[in-house]
Write a protein that holds these residues in place. Structure first.
Motif, PDB file in Angstrom:
ATOM      1  N   ASN A   1       4.734 -16.585 -11.351  1.00 40.79           N
ATOM      2  CA  ASN A   1       3.531 -16.836 -12.151  1.00 40.79           C
ATOM      3  C   ASN A   1       3.517 -18.251 -12.717  1.00 40.79           C
ATOM      4  OD1 ASN A   1       2.550 -14.287 -11.688  1.00 40.79           O
ATOM      5  ND2 ASN A   1       3.377 -13.425 -13.576  1.00 40.79           N
ATOM      6  N   THR A   2       4.642 -18.680 -13.255  1.00 34.12           N
ATOM      7  CA  THR A   2       4.720 -20.027 -13.826  1.00 34.12           C
ATOM      8  C   THR A   2       4.567 -21.083 -12.745  1.00 34.12           C
ATOM      9  OG1 THR A   2       6.164 -19.216 -15.575  1.00 34.12           O
ATOM     10  CG2 THR A   2       6.123 -21.591 -15.218  1.00 34.12           C
ATOM     11  N   GLY A   3       5.266 -20.895 -11.644  1.00 32.41           N
ATOM     12  CA  GLY A   3       5.194 -21.868 -10.540  1.00 32.41           C
ATOM     13  C   GLY A   3       3.792 -22.018  -9.997  1.00 32.41           C
ATOM     14  N   THR A   4       3.136 -20.898  -9.721  1.00 35.69           N
ATOM     15  CA  THR A   4       1.784 -20.982  -9.161  1.00 35.69           C
ATOM     16  C   THR A   4       0.778 -21.521 -10.181  1.00 35.69           C
ATOM     17  OG1 THR A   4       1.404 -18.648  -9.682  1.00 35.69           O
ATOM     18  CG2 THR A   4       2.137 -19.168  -7.436  1.00 35.69           C
ATOM     19  N   THR A   5       0.975 -21.191 -11.441  1.00 30.20           N
ATOM     20  CA  THR A   5       0.065 -21.697 -12.473  1.00 30.20           C
ATOM     21  C   THR A   5       0.170 -23.213 -12.601  1.00 30.20           C
ATOM     22  OG1 THR A   5       0.186 -19.624 -13.701  1.00 30.20           O
ATOM     23  CG2 THR A   5      -0.553 -21.560 -14.917  1.00 30.20           C
ATOM     24  N   ILE A   6       1.378 -23.733 -12.610  1.00 25.60           N
ATOM     25  CA  ILE A   6       1.571 -25.184 -12.731  1.00 25.60           C
ATOM     26  C   ILE A   6       0.989 -25.909 -11.521  1.00 25.60           C
ATOM     27  CG2 ILE A   6       3.327 -27.015 -12.738  1.00 25.60           C
ATOM     28  CD1 ILE A   6       5.037 -25.116 -14.495  1.00 25.60           C
ATOM     29  N   VAL A   7       1.298 -25.406 -10.334  1.00 26.68           N
ATOM     30  CA  VAL A   7       0.783 -26.047  -9.111  1.00 26.68           C
ATOM     31  C   VAL A   7      -0.742 -25.998  -9.100  1.00 26.68           C
ATOM     32  CG1 VAL A   7       0.666 -25.836  -6.602  1.00 26.68           C
ATOM     33  CG2 VAL A   7       2.876 -25.683  -7.755  1.00 26.68           C
ATOM     34  N   THR A   8      -1.314 -24.854  -9.432  1.00 24.39           N
ATOM     35  CA  THR A   8      -2.775 -24.723  -9.449  1.00 24.39           C
ATOM     36  C   THR A   8      -3.400 -25.666 -10.461  1.00 24.39           C
ATOM     37  OG1 THR A   8      -2.604 -22.403  -8.793  1.00 24.39           O
ATOM     38  CG2 THR A   8      -4.679 -23.099  -9.784  1.00 24.39           C
ATOM     39  N   PHE A   9      -2.828 -25.721 -11.650  1.00 18.00           N
ATOM     40  CA  PHE A   9      -3.347 -26.596 -12.700  1.00 18.00           C
ATOM     41  C   PHE A   9      -3.371 -28.054 -12.235  1.00 18.00           C
ATOM     42  CE2 PHE A   9      -2.530 -29.279 -16.472  1.00 18.00           C
ATOM     43  CZ  PHE A   9      -3.666 -28.981 -17.206  1.00 18.00           C
ATOM     44  N   LEU A  10      -2.290 -28.524 -11.666  1.00 15.27           N
ATOM     45  CA  LEU A  10      -2.223 -29.916 -11.224  1.00 15.27           C
ATOM     46  C   LEU A  10      -3.127 -30.179 -10.010  1.00 15.27           C
ATOM     47  CD1 LEU A  10       1.601 -30.557 -11.651  1.00 15.27           C
ATOM     48  CD2 LEU A  10      -0.265 -31.283 -13.156  1.00 15.27           C
ATOM     49  N   MET A  11      -3.182 -29.219  -9.093  1.00 13.74           N
ATOM     50  CA  MET A  11      -3.992 -29.415  -7.888  1.00 13.74           C
ATOM     51  C   MET A  11      -5.480 -29.463  -8.198  1.00 13.74           C
ATOM     52  SD  MET A  11      -2.181 -30.072  -5.331  1.00 13.74           S
ATOM     53  CE  MET A  11      -3.409 -29.932  -4.051  1.00 13.74           C
ATOM     54  N   VAL A  12      -5.915 -28.791  -9.249  1.00 11.02           N
ATOM     55  CA  VAL A  12      -7.327 -28.848  -9.629  1.00 11.02           C
ATOM     56  C   VAL A  12      -7.744 -30.298  -9.866  1.00 11.02           C
ATOM     57  CG1 VAL A  12      -8.933 -28.334 -11.529  1.00 11.02           C
ATOM     58  CG2 VAL A  12      -7.545 -26.515 -10.541  1.00 11.02           C
ATOM     59  N   PHE A  13      -6.912 -31.059 -10.561  1.00 11.41           N
ATOM     60  CA  PHE A  13      -7.256 -32.448 -10.870  1.00 11.41           C
ATOM     61  C   PHE A  13      -7.183 -33.341  -9.630  1.00 11.41           C
ATOM     62  CE2 PHE A  13      -5.792 -30.561 -14.836  1.00 11.41           C
ATOM     63  CZ  PHE A  13      -6.921 -30.778 -15.608  1.00 11.41           C
ATOM     64  N   VAL A  14      -6.192 -33.104  -8.803  1.00 14.58           N
ATOM     65  CA  VAL A  14      -6.063 -33.902  -7.574  1.00 14.58           C
ATOM     66  C   VAL A  14      -7.244 -33.635  -6.650  1.00 14.58           C
ATOM     67  CG1 VAL A  14      -4.682 -34.182  -5.482  1.00 14.58           C
ATOM     68  CG2 VAL A  14      -3.550 -34.060  -7.694  1.00 14.58           C
ATOM     69  N   ILE A  15      -7.569 -32.371  -6.445  1.00 14.38           N
ATOM     70  CA  ILE A  15      -8.679 -32.022  -5.556  1.00 14.38           C
ATOM     71  C   ILE A  15     -10.004 -32.493  -6.140  1.00 14.38           C
ATOM     72  CG2 ILE A  15      -9.965 -30.081  -4.568  1.00 14.38           C
ATOM     73  CD1 ILE A  15      -7.210 -28.662  -4.308  1.00 14.38           C
ATOM     74  N   GLN A  16     -10.192 -32.363  -7.443  1.00 13.55           N
ATOM     75  CA  GLN A  16     -11.438 -32.813  -8.059  1.00 13.55           C
ATOM     76  C   GLN A  16     -11.609 -34.318  -7.895  1.00 13.55           C
ATOM     77  OE1 GLN A  16     -13.889 -30.747  -9.418  1.00 13.55           O
ATOM     78  NE2 GLN A  16     -14.988 -32.656  -9.123  1.00 13.55           N
ATOM     79  N   ASN A  17     -10.529 -35.064  -8.067  1.00  8.58           N
ATOM     80  CA  ASN A  17     -10.591 -36.510  -7.881  1.00  8.58           C
ATOM     81  C   ASN A  17     -10.989 -36.852  -6.447  1.00  8.58           C
ATOM     82  OD1 ASN A  17      -8.898 -39.091  -6.931  1.00  8.58           O
ATOM     83  ND2 ASN A  17      -9.645 -39.382  -9.019  1.00  8.58           N
ATOM     84  N   THR A  18     -10.372 -36.181  -5.494  1.00  9.79           N
ATOM     85  CA  THR A  18     -10.686 -36.419  -4.085  1.00  9.79           C
ATOM     86  C   THR A  18     -12.141 -36.062  -3.796  1.00  9.79           C
ATOM     87  OG1 THR A  18      -8.397 -35.921  -3.511  1.00  9.79           O
ATOM     88  CG2 THR A  18      -9.979 -35.866  -1.725  1.00  9.79           C
ATOM     89  N   GLN A  19     -12.608 -34.932  -4.316  1.00  3.20           N
ATOM     90  CA  GLN A  19     -13.994 -34.516  -4.115  1.00  3.20           C
ATOM     91  C   GLN A  19     -14.973 -35.495  -4.767  1.00  3.20           C
ATOM     92  OE1 GLN A  19     -15.432 -31.858  -2.417  1.00  3.20           O
ATOM     93  NE2 GLN A  19     -13.405 -31.728  -1.512  1.00  3.20           N
ATOM     94  N   ASN A  20     -14.651 -35.969  -5.950  1.00  4.93           N
ATOM     95  CA  ASN A  20     -15.528 -36.938  -6.627  1.00  4.93           C
ATOM     96  C   ASN A  20     -15.699 -38.195  -5.780  1.00  4.93           C
ATOM     97  OD1 ASN A  20     -15.769 -35.203  -8.787  1.00  4.93           O
ATOM     98  ND2 ASN A  20     -14.387 -36.341 -10.121  1.00  4.93           N
ATOM     99  N   ARG A  21     -14.582 -38.727  -5.285  1.00  5.26           N
ATOM    100  CA  ARG A  21     -14.666 -39.941  -4.470  1.00  5.26           C
ATOM    101  C   ARG A  21     -15.400 -39.691  -3.161  1.00  5.26           C
ATOM    102  NH1 ARG A  21     -10.119 -41.087  -2.899  1.00  5.26           N
ATOM    103  NH2 ARG A  21      -8.858 -39.672  -4.099  1.00  5.26           N
ATOM    104  N   ASP A  22     -15.145 -38.542  -2.529  1.00  4.85           N
ATOM    105  CA  ASP A  22     -15.856 -38.200  -1.297  1.00  4.85           C
ATOM    106  C   ASP A  22     -17.355 -38.086  -1.551  1.00  4.85           C
ATOM    107  OD1 ASP A  22     -13.534 -38.189   0.153  1.00  4.85           O
ATOM    108  OD2 ASP A  22     -13.370 -36.005   0.292  1.00  4.85           O
ATOM    109  N   GLY A  23     -17.718 -37.456  -2.674  1.00  2.83           N
ATOM    110  CA  GLY A  23     -19.128 -37.311  -3.016  1.00  2.83           C
ATOM    111  C   GLY A  23     -19.806 -38.649  -3.248  1.00  2.83           C
ATOM    112  N   VAL A  24     -19.150 -39.529  -3.976  1.00  2.00           N
ATOM    113  CA  VAL A  24     -19.722 -40.859  -4.233  1.00  2.00           C
ATOM    114  C   VAL A  24     -19.843 -41.645  -2.922  1.00  2.00           C
ATOM    115  CG1 VAL A  24     -19.306 -43.083  -5.349  1.00  2.00           C
ATOM    116  CG2 VAL A  24     -18.991 -40.979  -6.633  1.00  2.00           C
ATOM    117  N   ALA A  25     -18.821 -41.565  -2.077  1.00  2.97           N
ATOM    118  CA  ALA A  25     -18.863 -42.277  -0.794  1.00  2.97           C
ATOM    119  C   ALA A  25     -20.003 -41.740   0.076  1.00  2.97           C
ATOM    120  CB  ALA A  25     -17.532 -42.140  -0.069  1.00  2.97           C
TER     121      ALA A  25
END
Length: 141
Positions: A50-74
């Motif tokens: 539970n802890t491992g998946t929660t930490i990975v999910t929490f961090l990946m949300v920001f990484v994926i959102q950043n990638t999506q934001n840049r893709d959207g702007v491009a």
């Protein structure tokens, strides 16, 4: 800092989306499940996954959102350039910044224009058929 994070986010998103990473995650879950009986399916055993998946999910949300934001702007920039350099109506440039109500109004305007174009096309086809110039039948033959 922005360039470094963008590079990190792109690389991380690419790695996270690979089949190899998926298989590694499946292996981790299987190993965790197999280890369950050895740890008596304890609360600590459950807490690890539970802890491992929660930490990975929490961090990946920001990484994926950043990638999506840049893709959207491009993508929006590319579309705006196509609109600007063509005969398309410039009012469509930057519409991603409109309110929902403004977007709905613009969408309804486009739908009305599409219906009008379809009606004109149908009238043209009917007139061609009436004059004996049925291009669809000739194309099928």
């Amino acid at each position: 800092m922005d360039r470094l994070f963008a590079l990190f986010a792109n690389k991380t998103a690419h790695i996270a989306g690979s089949p190899f990473t998926f298989l590694v995650c499946v292996a981790v879950v299987v190993a965790w499940a197999v280890a369950g009986p050895f740890f008596g399916f304890s609360e600590t055993w459950q807490l690890v996954i539970n802890t491992g998946t929660t930490i990975v999910t929490f961090l990946m949300v920001f990484v994926i959102q950043n990638t999506q934001n840049r893709d959207g702007v491009a993508l929006q920039t590319k579309l705006d350039e196509l609109i600007r350099s063509s005969n398309a109506q410039n009012e469509f440039m930057g519409i991603e910044k409109l309110t929902d109500r403004e977007l709905i109004a613009l969408h309804e305007k486009c739908e009305a224009a599409a219906r009008s174009s379809q009606a004109t096309l149908e009238r043209t086809r009917a007139e061609r058929r009436r004059r004996g110039h049925d291009t669809e039948a000739a194309a099928k033959a």
